[in-house]
Design a protein around this motif. Structure first.
Motif, PDB file in Angstrom:
ATOM      1  N   GLY A 254      16.598  23.183  13.160  1.00 45.46           N
ATOM      2  CA  GLY A 254      16.255  21.841  13.618  1.00 45.46           C
ATOM      3  C   GLY A 254      17.144  21.389  14.762  1.00 45.46           C
ATOM      4  N   TYR A 255      16.632  20.470  15.556  1.00 40.61           N
ATOM      5  CA  TYR A 255      17.350  19.991  16.744  1.00 40.61           C
ATOM      6  C   TYR A 255      18.704  19.388  16.385  1.00 40.61           C
ATOM      7  N   LYS A 256      18.725  18.454  15.441  1.00 32.05           N
ATOM      8  CA  LYS A 256      19.971  17.764  15.107  1.00 32.05           C
ATOM      9  C   LYS A 256      21.024  18.730  14.568  1.00 32.05           C
ATOM     10  N   GLU A 257      20.590  19.704  13.796  1.00 35.26           N
ATOM     11  CA  GLU A 257      21.536  20.688  13.268  1.00 35.26           C
ATOM     12  C   GLU A 257      22.164  21.489  14.406  1.00 35.26           C
ATOM     13  N   LEU A 258      21.350  21.908  15.360  1.00 36.19           N
ATOM     14  CA  LEU A 258      21.863  22.690  16.485  1.00 36.19           C
ATOM     15  C   LEU A 258      22.826  21.868  17.344  1.00 36.19           C
ATOM     16  N   ILE A 259      22.498  20.604  17.558  1.00 38.53           N
ATOM     17  CA  ILE A 259      23.385  19.745  18.348  1.00 38.53           C
ATOM     18  C   ILE A 259      24.719  19.564  17.627  1.00 38.53           C
ATOM     19  N   ALA A 260      24.656  19.379  16.307  1.00 39.18           N
ATOM     20  CA  ALA A 260      25.894  19.226  15.529  1.00 39.18           C
ATOM     21  C   ALA A 260      26.737  20.499  15.593  1.00 39.18           C
ATOM     22  N   LEU A 261      26.084  21.651  15.559  1.00 40.90           N
ATOM     23  CA  LEU A 261      26.803  22.925  15.617  1.00 40.90           C
ATOM     24  C   LEU A 261      27.419  23.161  16.995  1.00 40.90           C
ATOM     25  N   LYS A 262      26.677  22.843  18.046  1.00 36.84           N
ATOM     26  CA  LYS A 262      27.238  23.043  19.390  1.00 36.84           C
ATOM     27  C   LYS A 262      28.424  22.113  19.614  1.00 36.84           C
ATOM     28  N   ARG A 263      28.402  20.938  18.998  1.00 33.20           N
ATOM     29  CA  ARG A 263      29.546  20.032  19.092  1.00 33.20           C
ATOM     30  C   ARG A 263      30.721  20.543  18.268  1.00 33.20           C
ATOM     31  N   LEU A 264      30.426  21.154  17.143  1.00 33.80           N
ATOM     32  CA  LEU A 264      31.483  21.701  16.293  1.00 33.80           C
ATOM     33  C   LEU A 264      32.240  22.812  17.017  1.00 33.80           C
ATOM     34  N   TYR A 265      31.492  23.729  17.632  1.00 35.45           N
ATOM     35  CA  TYR A 265      32.117  24.871  18.310  1.00 35.45           C
ATOM     36  C   TYR A 265      32.391  24.597  19.786  1.00 35.45           C
ATOM     37  N   ARG A 266      31.872  23.475  20.293  1.00 38.37           N
ATOM     38  CA  ARG A 266      32.079  23.070  21.683  1.00 38.37           C
ATOM     39  C   ARG A 266      31.595  24.156  22.647  1.00 38.37           C
ATOM     40  N   VAL A 267      30.369  24.597  22.404  1.00 34.24           N
ATOM     41  CA  VAL A 267      29.738  25.618  23.239  1.00 34.24           C
ATOM     42  C   VAL A 267      28.361  25.122  23.662  1.00 34.24           C
ATOM     43  N   SER A 268      27.737  25.837  24.569  1.00 36.13           N
ATOM     44  CA  SER A 268      26.402  25.450  25.012  1.00 36.13           C
ATOM     45  C   SER A 268      25.375  25.743  23.923  1.00 36.13           C
ATOM     46  N   GLY A 269      24.299  24.964  23.938  1.00 36.11           N
ATOM     47  CA  GLY A 269      23.246  25.167  22.955  1.00 36.11           C
ATOM     48  C   GLY A 269      22.620  26.544  23.072  1.00 36.11           C
ATOM     49  N   ALA A 270      22.432  27.008  24.305  1.00 36.09           N
ATOM     50  CA  ALA A 270      21.841  28.332  24.520  1.00 36.09           C
ATOM     51  C   ALA A 270      22.752  29.427  23.972  1.00 36.09           C
ATOM     52  N   ALA A 271      24.058  29.298  24.209  1.00 37.64           N
ATOM     53  CA  ALA A 271      25.010  30.298  23.710  1.00 37.64           C
ATOM     54  C   ALA A 271      25.030  30.314  22.187  1.00 37.64           C
ATOM     55  N   LEU A 272      24.903  29.145  21.581  1.00 34.64           N
ATOM     56  CA  LEU A 272      24.867  29.059  20.118  1.00 34.64           C
ATOM     57  C   LEU A 272      23.664  29.814  19.566  1.00 34.64           C
ATOM     58  N   LEU A 273      22.498  29.593  20.150  1.00 33.59           N
ATOM     59  CA  LEU A 273      21.295  30.285  19.688  1.00 33.59           C
ATOM     60  C   LEU A 273      21.429  31.801  19.862  1.00 33.59           C
ATOM     61  N   MET A 274      21.965  32.219  20.996  1.00 35.00           N
ATOM     62  CA  MET A 274      22.155  33.652  21.228  1.00 35.00           C
ATOM     63  C   MET A 274      23.129  34.241  20.212  1.00 35.00           C
ATOM     64  N   ARG A 275      24.138  33.472  19.863  1.00 35.17           N
ATOM     65  CA  ARG A 275      25.118  33.941  18.881  1.00 35.17           C
ATOM     66  C   ARG A 275      24.474  34.088  17.499  1.00 35.17           C
ATOM     67  N   LEU A 276      23.619  33.149  17.135  1.00 36.93           N
ATOM     68  CA  LEU A 276      22.918  33.241  15.852  1.00 36.93           C
ATOM     69  C   LEU A 276      22.055  34.498  15.803  1.00 36.93           C
ATOM     70  N   LYS A 277      21.470  34.846  16.930  1.00 37.29           N
ATOM     71  CA  LYS A 277      20.679  36.083  17.002  1.00 37.29           C
ATOM     72  C   LYS A 277      21.598  37.302  16.899  1.00 37.29           C
ATOM     73  N   GLN A 278      22.746  37.269  17.573  1.00 39.03           N
ATOM     74  CA  GLN A 278      23.674  38.406  17.568  1.00 39.03           C
ATOM     75  C   GLN A 278      24.148  38.760  16.171  1.00 39.03           C
ATOM     76  N   ILE A 279      24.403  37.751  15.349  1.00 41.77           N
ATOM     77  CA  ILE A 279      24.957  38.036  14.016  1.00 41.77           C
ATOM     78  C   ILE A 279      23.868  38.117  12.948  1.00 41.77           C
ATOM     79  N   GLY A 280      22.607  38.115  13.369  1.00 42.12           N
ATOM     80  CA  GLY A 280      21.507  38.364  12.446  1.00 42.12           C
ATOM     81  C   GLY A 280      21.012  37.179  11.646  1.00 42.12           C
ATOM     82  N   VAL A 281      21.445  35.971  11.995  1.00 42.92           N
ATOM     83  CA  VAL A 281      20.977  34.786  11.266  1.00 42.92           C
ATOM     84  C   VAL A 281      19.513  34.516  11.590  1.00 42.92           C
ATOM     85  N   ILE A 282      19.134  34.707  12.847  1.00 39.96           N
ATOM     86  CA  ILE A 282      17.736  34.559  13.253  1.00 39.96           C
ATOM     87  C   ILE A 282      17.297  35.840  13.958  1.00 39.96           C
TER      88      ILE A 282
END
Length: 366
Positions: A254-282
């Protein structure tokens, strides 16, 4: 040294010899400037001041007054920079480093030495090895797995000098070595593009950190860049921590979850999504769907940035140099005017930085 500095500053300004002479109201000829640059003649003090004004650099940059010898900047060869980019940035880096070394000299401090996590550069067999390397660096520096609140501060603590400047849009940042006099170790500097978002600058810092610890002979150029990208994501978003936050496998986001996560790690939203793919979450299909729906446009436009555009470059900016200047000022090792020269800010602003907010004592006692 004066010859090299004049040449660099002229290249940065984009002037021909004739352009520079004209900018100086033809105080000297183009031929005379050419002689200065070749070391065949030395400009007088008046001409030196005129050169500095025309080239928009300090006289200190053109002529070192502290006995410091900076012989040049060695760029990482894989940095995506043109010769014009390098001339511009080399001038900026040298002038900044010179001011940095001046204040360390005034305070009788040894220049902060780069404290690498390993005795030697790490050889990688494949791109994926950088995941483990990021974990090793965190372990060596005792960072645990929590998000890193301030990447710039961390790297400054480890002896890397970080400079945030305006760079061409195609260049996010790079590392370089500023060479000094024989017998003195080179100073590693990470240069980051001020025009980019805080999220992207943090990723750039982590990416360039990778280039400070990976043996450049390990992998072909393109693979090393991919390894540095993977390192950056793993360093800023450790797998163990991220899995605790999102779970081991997800079929939707969900959008709000992703925004909260990017704020937690202080990274770009695109990088967060790519990272989730890298570690097999999505998987790939969920990643593609996300970029087509809730994360549409995130590759080029950062959603809900951590830093407003009007204060671009202010958050997580390098602080050590500024702190040392105010320390020297408070202890009367430098004057207000010297501090303003070092910091390159107006004198009233330096004075306000020293004294802090002024309270109206009459109102305070009422």
């Amino acid at each position: 040294m004066i010859a090299d500095r004049i040449l660099l500053a002229r290249r940065k300004a984009g002037f021909s010899l004739r352009d520079l002479a004209a900018k100086m109201d033809n105080r000297v000829t183009a031929q005379a400037i050419g002689k200065y640059e070749r070391g065949e003649d030395i400009p007088s003090s008046g001409v030196l001041i005129a050169l500095a004004k025309a080239l928009e650099v300090s006289v200190t940059y053109l002529m070192d007054t502290q006995g410091l010898v900076l012989s040049g900047v060695e760029f990482r060869t894989k940095a995506n920079t043109t010769s014009a980019d390098r001339a511009t940035v080399e001038t900026e880096v040298l002038e900044w480093i010179e001011r940095y070394l001046q204040i360390e000299h005034i305070l009788d401090l040894d220049s902060a030495e780069w404290k690498p996590p390993f005795a030697t550069l790490k050889k990688l067999q494949r791109i994926e090895d950088s995941e483990g390397l990021a974990r090793e660096v965190r372990s060596k520096w005792m960072l645990g797995t929590d998000p890193i609140p301030n990447m710039t501060e961390l790297l400054e603590e480890k002896g890397l000098k970080v400079l945030i400047v305006d760079l061409p849009d195609r260049v996010s940042g790079f590392t370089c070595i500023v060479a000094r006099e024989e017998g003195s170790p080179g100073l590693p500097v990470i240069v980051v593009n001020r025009q980019f978002s805080l999220e992207r600058r943090r990723l750039t810092l982590a990416h360039e950190l990778a280039h400070r610890v990976i043996d450049p002979t390990s992998l072909p150029d393109k693979e090393e860049e991919k390894a540095a990208n993977l390192f950056a994501g793993a360093f800023l978003m450790p797998q163990e921590h991220l899995l605790r936050e999102v779970g081991k496998q997800r079929n939707a986001l969900g959008y709000k979850e992703l925004i909260a996560l990017k704020r937690l790690y202080r990274v770009s939203g695109a990088a967060l999504l790519m990272r989730l793919k890298q570690i097999g979450v999505i998987n790939e299909s969920i990643l593609t769907y996300a970029f087509q729906t809730i994360a549409r446009g995130w590759r080029t436009h950062e959603p809900e940035e951590l830093e407003e555009e009007k204060i671009r470059g202010e958050r997580e900016r390098p602080r050590r140099f500024e702190r040392l200047c105010y320390r020297a000022l408070a202890e009367n090792f430098v004057s207000l005017s010297k501090a303003a020269e070092l910091l390159r800010i107006p004198l009233p602003k330096v004075e306000a930085g020293l004294k802090g907010p002024q309270i109206d004592h009459a109102d305070h006692h009422q």
